[in-house]
Enzyme design. Structure first.
Site, PDB file in Angstrom:
ATOM      1  N   ASP A  28      61.336  43.078  38.442  1.00  0.00           N
ATOM      2  CA  ASP A  28      60.782  42.738  39.757  1.00  0.00           C
ATOM      3  C   ASP A  28      61.936  42.334  40.678  1.00  0.00           C
ATOM      4  O   ASP A  28      62.850  41.603  40.275  1.00  0.00           O
ATOM      5  CB  ASP A  28      59.774  41.602  39.631  1.00  0.00           C
ATOM      6  N   ASN A  85      47.493  41.711  39.345  1.00  0.00           N
ATOM      7  CA  ASN A  85      46.829  41.294  40.568  1.00  0.00           C
ATOM      8  C   ASN A  85      46.006  42.475  41.060  1.00  0.00           C
ATOM      9  O   ASN A  85      46.546  43.550  41.306  1.00  0.00           O
ATOM     10  CB  ASN A  85      47.867  40.866  41.606  1.00  0.00           C
ATOM     11  N   GLN A  92      47.160  41.515  45.286  1.00  0.00           N
ATOM     12  CA  GLN A  92      47.890  42.767  45.060  1.00  0.00           C
ATOM     13  C   GLN A  92      48.555  43.238  46.354  1.00  0.00           C
ATOM     14  O   GLN A  92      47.895  43.302  47.403  1.00  0.00           O
ATOM     15  CB  GLN A  92      46.924  43.849  44.547  1.00  0.00           C
ATOM     16  N   VAL A  94      51.105  46.002  46.136  1.00  0.00           N
ATOM     17  CA  VAL A  94      51.484  47.408  45.933  1.00  0.00           C
ATOM     18  C   VAL A  94      50.310  48.111  45.251  1.00  0.00           C
ATOM     19  O   VAL A  94      49.882  47.700  44.155  1.00  0.00           O
ATOM     20  CB  VAL A  94      52.767  47.538  45.081  1.00  0.00           C
ATOM     21  N   HIS A  98      49.942  47.730  38.101  1.00  0.00           N
ATOM     22  CA  HIS A  98      51.148  47.189  37.461  1.00  0.00           C
ATOM     23  C   HIS A  98      50.818  45.877  36.770  1.00  0.00           C
ATOM     24  O   HIS A  98      49.975  45.116  37.233  1.00  0.00           O
ATOM     25  CB  HIS A  98      52.285  46.996  38.467  1.00  0.00           C
ATOM     26  N   HIS A 100      52.593  42.408  35.508  1.00  0.00           N
ATOM     27  CA  HIS A 100      53.751  41.529  35.544  1.00  0.00           C
ATOM     28  C   HIS A 100      53.926  40.938  34.146  1.00  0.00           C
ATOM     29  O   HIS A 100      52.958  40.402  33.570  1.00  0.00           O
ATOM     30  CB  HIS A 100      53.518  40.362  36.507  1.00  0.00           C
TER      31      HIS A 100
END
Ligand code: AMP
Length: 112
Positions: A28, A85, A92, A94, A98, A100
């Site tokens: 990240d 998220n 969220q 993006v 995904h 994390h």
């Protein structure tokens, strides 16, 4: 094309730490812990709530990739957190699914 699709296509740089035919993991850009890696499917699924039943195998592979990335990053023993998220209230930013993977320090709970 989302930011993460551009990372998959190597159009923008990222610190890639893991890759398979279906999955990519990279650091990240604004780490929230000593280790903060994003694990994503190469397939552009927008968010978990947009996944379909046909994605079952891919979603399973993502969980196992998270396990392997965490181990590779030295987190298996101390522990870590996995977060996705989902949508506006989930925070969220993006629109490409995904996960994390956060670790390397003791994380507080609950999130804000
Ligand atoms: P989320 O807020 O759950 O949608 O997470 C998006 C994450 O992408 C954030 O933690 C950002 O710091 C991260 N991010 C944004 N741009 C990049 C980039 N170019 N490379 C790596 N991570 C990024």
């Amino acid at each position: 094309m989302t930011l993460f699709e551009k990372i998959i296509a190597r159009q923008i740089p990222a610190q890639i730490v893991y890759e398979t035919a279906d999955i990519l993991a990279f650091r990240d850009i604004q780490p929230q812990a000593p280790v903060h890696v994003l694990v994503i499917p190469k397939k552009p699924i927008v968010r978990l709530s947009a996944a379909s039943d046909e994605d079952a195998v891919l979603l399973g592979k993502l969980m196992l990739a998270i396990r392997d990335v965490a181990a590779q990053e030295g987190l298996a023993e101390g522990g870590y957190r996995v977060v996705t998220n989902n949508g506006d209230h989930g925070g969220q930013t993006v629109d490409h699914l995904h996960f994390h993977v956060l670790g390397g320090r003791r994380l507080s709970w609950p999130p804000g």
